[in-house]
Design a protein around this motif. Structure first.
Motif, PDB file in Angstrom:
ATOM      1  N   SER A 152       0.845  -1.195   0.000  1.00 50.00           N
ATOM      2  CA  SER A 152       0.000   0.000   0.000  1.00 50.00           C
ATOM      3  C   SER A 152       0.876   1.237   0.000  1.00 50.00           C
ATOM      4  CB  SER A 152      -0.925   0.019   1.238  1.00 50.00           C
ATOM      5  OG  SER A 152      -0.148   0.009   2.440  1.00 50.00           O
ATOM      6  N   ALA A 153       0.297   2.381  -0.438  1.00 50.58           N
ATOM      7  CA  ALA A 153       0.986   3.678  -0.436  1.00 50.58           C
ATOM      8  C   ALA A 153       2.305   3.623  -1.175  1.00 50.58           C
ATOM      9  CB  ALA A 153       1.190   4.161   0.999  1.00 50.58           C
ATOM     10  N   LEU A 187       9.960   1.279  -2.272  1.00 50.23           N
ATOM     11  CA  LEU A 187       8.916   2.307  -2.221  1.00 50.23           C
ATOM     12  C   LEU A 187       9.005   3.140  -3.488  1.00 50.23           C
ATOM     13  CD1 LEU A 187       6.688   3.942  -0.745  1.00 50.23           C
ATOM     14  CD2 LEU A 187       8.540   5.363   0.219  1.00 50.23           C
ATOM     15  N   LYS A 188       7.889   3.172  -4.240  1.00 50.38           N
ATOM     16  CA  LYS A 188       7.827   4.010  -5.431  1.00 50.38           C
ATOM     17  C   LYS A 188       7.213   5.348  -5.029  1.00 50.38           C
ATOM     18  CE  LYS A 188       6.537   2.130  -9.276  1.00 50.38           C
ATOM     19  NZ  LYS A 188       5.674   1.535 -10.339  1.00 50.38           N
ATOM     20  N   ALA A 222       7.953   6.885   7.315  1.00 52.25           N
ATOM     21  CA  ALA A 222       8.965   7.909   7.587  1.00 52.25           C
ATOM     22  C   ALA A 222       9.354   8.631   6.295  1.00 52.25           C
ATOM     23  CB  ALA A 222      10.192   7.279   8.230  1.00 52.25           C
ATOM     24  N   ALA A 223       9.451   7.863   5.192  1.00 57.36           N
ATOM     25  CA  ALA A 223       9.798   8.465   3.905  1.00 57.36           C
ATOM     26  C   ALA A 223       8.696   9.388   3.417  1.00 57.36           C
ATOM     27  CB  ALA A 223      10.072   7.366   2.888  1.00 57.36           C
ATOM     28  N   ARG A 224       7.462   9.012   3.623  1.00 61.02           N
ATOM     29  CA  ARG A 224       6.348   9.834   3.173  1.00 61.02           C
ATOM     30  C   ARG A 224       6.261  11.142   3.981  1.00 61.02           C
ATOM     31  NH1 ARG A 224       2.662   7.674  -0.189  1.00 61.02           N
ATOM     32  NH2 ARG A 224       0.969   8.907   0.704  1.00 61.02           N
ATOM     33  N   ILE A 244      11.155  16.976   1.153  1.00 66.11           N
ATOM     34  CA  ILE A 244      12.497  16.393   1.257  1.00 66.11           C
ATOM     35  C   ILE A 244      12.500  15.070   0.501  1.00 66.11           C
ATOM     36  CG2 ILE A 244      14.253  15.454   2.813  1.00 66.11           C
ATOM     37  CD1 ILE A 244      13.154  17.324   4.984  1.00 66.11           C
ATOM     38  N   ASP A 245      13.477  14.902  -0.356  1.00 60.68           N
ATOM     39  CA  ASP A 245      13.601  13.656  -1.122  1.00 60.68           C
ATOM     40  C   ASP A 245      14.234  12.587  -0.223  1.00 60.68           C
ATOM     41  OD1 ASP A 245      14.223  11.563  -2.809  1.00 60.68           O
ATOM     42  OD2 ASP A 245      14.962  12.840  -4.431  1.00 60.68           O
ATOM     43  N   PRO A 246      13.506  11.528   0.135  1.00 61.03           N
ATOM     44  CA  PRO A 246      14.059  10.505   1.034  1.00 61.03           C
ATOM     45  C   PRO A 246      15.242   9.771   0.417  1.00 61.03           C
ATOM     46  CG  PRO A 246      11.948   9.799   0.139  1.00 61.03           C
ATOM     47  CD  PRO A 246      12.109  11.233  -0.228  1.00 61.03           C
TER      48      PRO A 246
END
Length: 396
Positions: A23-24, A40-41, A70-72, A79-81
């Protein structure tokens, strides 16, 4: 449908990579080899990107979702993770390359040509024994005064002098790190007064001729290694530094010219030094030639002919013969010669100092070269050897 632990655990590889969506934007990539990778895309500044979240089973489904969330949050703050991850890796790599140990080894390699081999080895061993085990792996920028004090206190339990030397060595490393842009400050000045001062000690040495004679006779009667005995006999005759004597090489000695030319890299002052050889010295060296003359070193180690005698060989022999540390050390022969040559044999102090390889200048302020006053020094060295023979014979 979101993934479950069972679906992840039971996912099977196929001929081509398989994506199992969660998901997400998160999914599990199952490779043909059976590897399971969390991905993660996401989109940043209009570009589609992929962020690696780890490998299953080391990173569980729950762990992967936490990393995704956390990346989202970073994306929500523009901010680019992926870039942040690269920056963290770069910072970690830089910190790893800039550890205290790595910079210390770089400093040592850069400057060791300015030191004698013995001094360079001693410095490195001191760091290995007193610093690297505790602060070696830490980034040098994270090391503060209390960290240095901690290793100094450990060293002090063995020797206060070593503790001070560790402090000095660390200070040199920090200054090098600052100069090369790997550190911003040197914490060593903050440690001023943190250790008691070392009281200056003079090397024990007999300066009364009445005590020198019995010592020389004891050397003649030494029943240990013939190589060590030769070193004992030559130490008072030559009065060079112990490190210079034990590392003497046959290629440096010209018996016909009665000279020993010590190269600059083995001298404390980094200046070539000429030692005139008395007839007694030549006789001892000729007696040693059948034992070590085919090799590199005059005084070879008992462990290997490819190495020179150990640093402690002469002092150990002195202790074995019953001489205490407060009576004589290998370095003490220099004080014996300096005192008697001046006060009893009447040679000029500047000539003696030059033969001791100390910094000496003429009245015009110029440093003497290695051959300065060579004839006077030849006479002095022979007179000194003859005088020692007299002292040795006086009690027989």
């Amino acid at each position: 449908m979101p993934l479950t632990d069972a679906k992840v655990r039971n996912a099977k590889p196929s001929a081509k990579p398989v994506k199992l969506s969660d998901s997400a934007g998160m999914y599990l990539m199952v490779t043909p080899a059976g590897g399971k990778c969390w991905r993660l895309k996401y989109r940043f500044n209009g570009k589609e990107k992929t962020l690696a979240l780890g490998m299953y089973p080391e990173v569980t489904l729950g762990d992967a979702r936490e990393k995704r969330d956390a990346a989202r949050k970073l994306l929500a703050n523009d901010i680019d993770p992926g870039e942040q991850k690269k920056n963290r890796r770069a910072a970690a790599s830089l910190a790893s390359a800039n550890t205290f140990e790595s910079i210390a080894l770089e400093w040592h390699e850069k400057f060791k040509h300015e030191w004698t081999e013995e001094h360079a080895t001693r410095l490195l061993n001191r760091l290995k024994a007193n610093a690297f085990p505790w602060i070696g792996a830490r980034p040098i920028t994270e090391i503060e005064a209390p960290d240095i004090l901690s290793i100094m206190n450990r060293a002090e339990k063995r020797s206060l002098e070593v503790a001070h030397r560790v402090k000095t060595c660390c200070g040199q490393i920090f200054r090098y790190a600052i100069a090369t842009g790997r550190a911003k400050r040197n914490p060593i000045p903050d440690l001023q007064g943190a250790l008691p001062r070392v009281k200056n000690k003079h090397y024990a040495a007999p300066t009364d001729p009445k005590t020198v004679g019995p010592m020389l006779r004891a050397f003649e009667d030494y029943d240990g290694s013939a190589i060590v005995k030769a070193a004992l006999l030559l130490a008072p005759l030559l009065f060079v530094r112990p490190g210079e004597l034990r590392a003497a090489e046959w290629s440096e000695i010209d018996l016909d010219a009665a000279e020993w030319n010590i190269p600059a890299e083995r001298m404390k002052m980094r200046v070539v030094h000429l030692v005139p050889l008395s007839s007694q010295t030549i006789e001892i060296l000729k007696g040693l030639q059948p034992l070590t003359g085919r090799g590199r070193y005059v005084f070879t180690s008992h462990r290997s002919p490819l190495r020179c005698m150990s640093e402690n060989a002469v002092n150990a022999a002195l202790r074995r013969m019953g001489f205490e540390r407060d009576e004589i050390t290998g370095h003490g022969f220099r004080a014996t010669a300096r005192t008697i040559l001046d006060e009893i044999l009447g040679f000029r102090p500047d000539i003696i100092e030059h033969q001791l390889a100390h910094k000496v200048k003429d009245p015009n302020g110029r440093a003497y070269n290695r051959t300065a006053h060579i004839e006077t020094r030849r006479k002095m060295m022979q007179t000194w050897a003859d005088y020692l023979d007299e002292l040795k014979a006086a009690g027989t």
